[in-house]
Enzyme design. Structure first.
Site, PDB file in Angstrom:
ATOM      1  N   LYS A 110       0.840  -1.196   0.000  1.00 18.33           N
ATOM      2  CA  LYS A 110       0.000   0.000   0.000  1.00 18.33           C
ATOM      3  C   LYS A 110       0.876   1.246   0.000  1.00 18.33           C
ATOM      4  O   LYS A 110       1.179   1.826   1.039  1.00 18.33           O
ATOM      5  CB  LYS A 110      -0.940  -0.022   1.209  1.00 18.33           C
ATOM      6  CG  LYS A 110      -1.870  -1.241   1.205  1.00 18.33           C
ATOM      7  CD  LYS A 110      -2.747  -1.311   2.425  1.00 18.33           C
ATOM      8  CE  LYS A 110      -3.665  -2.521   2.366  1.00 18.33           C
ATOM      9  NZ  LYS A 110      -4.570  -2.632   3.538  1.00 18.33           N
ATOM     10  N   GLY A 147      -7.811  -3.809   1.729  1.00 11.92           N
ATOM     11  CA  GLY A 147      -9.009  -3.775   2.553  1.00 11.92           C
ATOM     12  C   GLY A 147      -8.662  -3.586   4.010  1.00 11.92           C
ATOM     13  O   GLY A 147      -7.500  -3.383   4.362  1.00 11.92           O
ATOM     14  N   LYS A 202      -5.489   6.285   2.258  1.00 10.51           N
ATOM     15  CA  LYS A 202      -6.011   6.163   3.627  1.00 10.51           C
ATOM     16  C   LYS A 202      -4.911   6.329   4.663  1.00 10.51           C
ATOM     17  O   LYS A 202      -5.179   6.718   5.805  1.00 10.51           O
ATOM     18  CB  LYS A 202      -6.770   4.858   3.801  1.00 10.51           C
ATOM     19  CG  LYS A 202      -5.995   3.588   3.438  1.00 10.51           C
ATOM     20  CD  LYS A 202      -5.179   3.026   4.572  1.00 10.51           C
ATOM     21  CE  LYS A 202      -4.367   1.838   4.109  1.00 10.51           C
ATOM     22  NZ  LYS A 202      -3.519   1.272   5.185  1.00 10.51           N
ATOM     23  N   ASP A 255     -11.091   0.212   4.674  1.00  6.99           N
ATOM     24  CA  ASP A 255      -9.716   0.340   5.161  1.00  6.99           C
ATOM     25  C   ASP A 255      -9.505   1.667   5.882  1.00  6.99           C
ATOM     26  O   ASP A 255      -8.741   1.748   6.846  1.00  6.99           O
ATOM     27  CB  ASP A 255      -8.741   0.207   3.987  1.00  6.99           C
ATOM     28  CG  ASP A 255      -7.367  -0.279   4.429  1.00  6.99           C
ATOM     29  OD1 ASP A 255      -7.190  -0.598   5.622  1.00  6.99           O
ATOM     30  OD2 ASP A 255      -6.463  -0.344   3.584  1.00  6.99           O
ATOM     31  N   SER A 265      -2.443   0.132  13.755  1.00  7.87           N
ATOM     32  CA  SER A 265      -2.065   0.824  12.521  1.00  7.87           C
ATOM     33  C   SER A 265      -0.810   1.654  12.774  1.00  7.87           C
ATOM     34  O   SER A 265      -0.791   2.527  13.644  1.00  7.87           O
ATOM     35  CB  SER A 265      -3.206   1.725  12.053  1.00  7.87           C
ATOM     36  OG  SER A 265      -2.734   2.707  11.139  1.00  7.87           O
ATOM     37  N   ARG A 266       0.235   1.400  12.002  1.00 10.35           N
ATOM     38  CA  ARG A 266       1.498   2.122  12.187  1.00 10.35           C
ATOM     39  C   ARG A 266       1.320   3.619  11.961  1.00 10.35           C
ATOM     40  O   ARG A 266       1.865   4.446  12.707  1.00 10.35           O
ATOM     41  CB  ARG A 266       2.563   1.572  11.231  1.00 10.35           C
ATOM     42  CG  ARG A 266       2.976   0.159  11.530  1.00 10.35           C
ATOM     43  CD  ARG A 266       4.206  -0.245  10.736  1.00 10.35           C
ATOM     44  NE  ARG A 266       3.967  -0.266   9.300  1.00 10.35           N
ATOM     45  CZ  ARG A 266       3.508  -1.308   8.634  1.00 10.35           C
ATOM     46  NH1 ARG A 266       3.179  -2.412   9.280  1.00 10.35           N
ATOM     47  NH2 ARG A 266       3.350  -1.273   7.330  1.00 10.35           N
ATOM     48  N   ASN A 267       0.571   3.981  10.914  1.00 11.48           N
ATOM     49  CA  ASN A 267       0.416   5.400  10.603  1.00 11.48           C
ATOM     50  C   ASN A 267      -0.434   6.108  11.661  1.00 11.48           C
ATOM     51  O   ASN A 267      -0.162   7.260  12.018  1.00 11.48           O
ATOM     52  CB  ASN A 267      -0.193   5.552   9.209  1.00 11.48           C
ATOM     53  CG  ASN A 267       0.756   5.086   8.135  1.00 11.48           C
ATOM     54  OD1 ASN A 267       1.757   5.729   7.845  1.00 11.48           O
ATOM     55  ND2 ASN A 267       0.483   3.928   7.553  1.00 11.48           N
ATOM     56  N   VAL A 290       7.961   0.405   8.350  1.00 12.19           N
ATOM     57  CA  VAL A 290       7.863   1.594   7.503  1.00 12.19           C
ATOM     58  C   VAL A 290       6.518   2.282   7.710  1.00 12.19           C
ATOM     59  O   VAL A 290       5.477   1.630   7.748  1.00 12.19           O
ATOM     60  CB  VAL A 290       8.028   1.210   6.020  1.00 12.19           C
ATOM     61  CG1 VAL A 290       7.856   2.445   5.136  1.00 12.19           C
ATOM     62  CG2 VAL A 290       9.402   0.581   5.790  1.00 12.19           C
ATOM     63  N   GLU A 292       4.260   4.185   5.708  1.00  9.55           N
ATOM     64  CA  GLU A 292       4.020   4.551   4.311  1.00  9.55           C
ATOM     65  C   GLU A 292       3.374   5.926   4.185  1.00  9.55           C
ATOM     66  O   GLU A 292       3.564   6.641   3.197  1.00  9.55           O
ATOM     67  CB  GLU A 292       3.131   3.503   3.633  1.00  9.55           C
ATOM     68  CG  GLU A 292       3.710   2.098   3.585  1.00  9.55           C
ATOM     69  CD  GLU A 292       4.790   1.917   2.536  1.00  9.55           C
ATOM     70  OE1 GLU A 292       5.259   2.939   1.984  1.00  9.55           O
ATOM     71  OE2 GLU A 292       5.184   0.764   2.295  1.00  9.55           O
TER      72      GLU A 292
END
Length: 353
Positions: A110, A147, A202, A255, A265-267, A290, A292
């Site tokens: 992604k 997803g 997203k 998502d 969720s990393r972000n 990472v 993203e």
């Protein structure tokens, strides 16, 4: 080996043994005789084979962990590359000589690929992962999966859905065969780039959602933020000339909700930690995985400047990340922006087959 006729007795490859890649390998393993899970680190592959775990997940009995990329590609008609976007083109270039036109490739990355450029960033400087595959290989049976598929939830086998997108009916059929479970439903879409861009965008809003949570805001603010986020995704995609058919499917709204509301969720956690006073560089340098969304924020903000338009949330998150705009001030800007925001009335229905 002739790959024209796929059978569930054929081994399937997952390239990338991170959390998501390992979760997908375990999911596929329930439907085939063997899965080859590739990691480029020899010691990690050997340790995984002995311990029967990878990325802190127990491995199904029919998964073989290996660092022998050539053997993987020669024996597997279907490959699932699942590596960070920054490493994706390098991996595809590495494997290109061993791929055939009849290989089937369904990626799970992604992010966007950014080529070197001087001056103004344009759409021609960006590629989705499917576009990278088409640029670097002879494969034409290409798709993606996307997803609300957080790896921790997949490990627990919580009920969930995904979407497999491709212009090829064969890819859609095989993807559905390989991934479907009684707890995991697979939808299909023919609009590959639309699905890919939803899964890319997203991550921007997950950072923002984490910031809001870290600042202590609750459901009303979260709902307001998601409403503006889905509208901005639509705006960015139409500005880029990309279809929005996936916007209200699993890769879009599905998502977005999952990634913007989970500490897994990393972000999201990046945004949360920033709101708690940590510095961006310190977070990035200390992380093993990472984020993203950081690169995506920068790329989409610059691309909107090329189109002479502004995506307000993306612009604000860019300023917070790279220009040290205080979060409280950013939220006040967001509230003022929302006063004049217009929301599309022609949003398409989701592509759910």
């Amino acid at each position: 080996m002739d790959f024209k006729q796929f059978s569930l007795s054929n081994p399937v490859a997952v390239l990338g043994a991170g959390k998501f890649g390992t979760a997908i390998a375990n999911l596929i393993a329930a439907n085939v005789d063997q899965v080859l899970l590739y990691t480029h680190k020899t010691t990690r592959a050997a340790a995984g084979q002995i311990s029967r775990t990878m990325a802190a997940q127990p491995l199904e009995a029919n998964i073989v962990v290996t660092d022998d990329l050539v053997t993987v590609l020669r024996s597997c008609p279907v490959i699932f590359p699942i590596v960070p976007a920054a490493k994706f083109r390098g991996l595809i270039q590495e494997i290109a000589a061993h791929l055939r036109p009849d290989h089937i490739c369904i990626h799970g990355t992604k992010g966007l690929d950014l080529v070197e450029y001087d001056g103004v960033l344009t759409r021609s400087h960006l590629a989705t992962m499917s576009e990278v595959i088409m640029q670097e290989t002879t494969m034409r049976q290409v798709g993606c999966l996307a997803g609300p598929n957080l790896s921790g939830d997949l490990v627990k086998k919580d009920p969930a859905v995904t979407v497999v997108a491709s212009g090829s009916e064969k890819v859609l059929s095989i993807g559905k065969q390989l991934l479907s479970q009684n707890w995991f439903r697979v939808y299909t879409s023919h609009d590959l780039v639309s699905v890919e861009m939803c899964s890319v965008l997203k991550n921007i809003f997950a950072i923002g959602a984490g910031m809001l949570q870290g600042m202590g805001y609750q459901c009303n603010t979260y709902g307001f933020f998601l409403t503006m986020s889905i509208s901005e995704m639509h705006y960015v995609m139409t500005t880029m000339g990309i279809g929005t058919t996936a916007l209200f499917g699993p890769a879009g709204l599905g998502d977005l909700v999952a990634t913007c509301g989970s500490t897994a969720s990393r972000n999201y956690m990046l945004g949360y930690r920033l709101a708690k006073g940590e510095k961006l560089n310190a977070i990035l340098h200390s992380a093993k995985e990472v984020f993203e969304g950081v690169q995506t924020v920068k790329v989409i903000h610059q691309l909107m400047q090329f189109y002479s338009v502004e995506a307000p949330i993306t612009a604000l998150i860019y300023r917070i990340l790279f220009e040290e705009l205080p979060l409280k001030k950013g939220l006040s800007y967001l509230m003022r922006t929302s006063e004049s925001a217009t929301y599309p009335t022609d949003l398409p229905p989701p592509i759910l087959n």
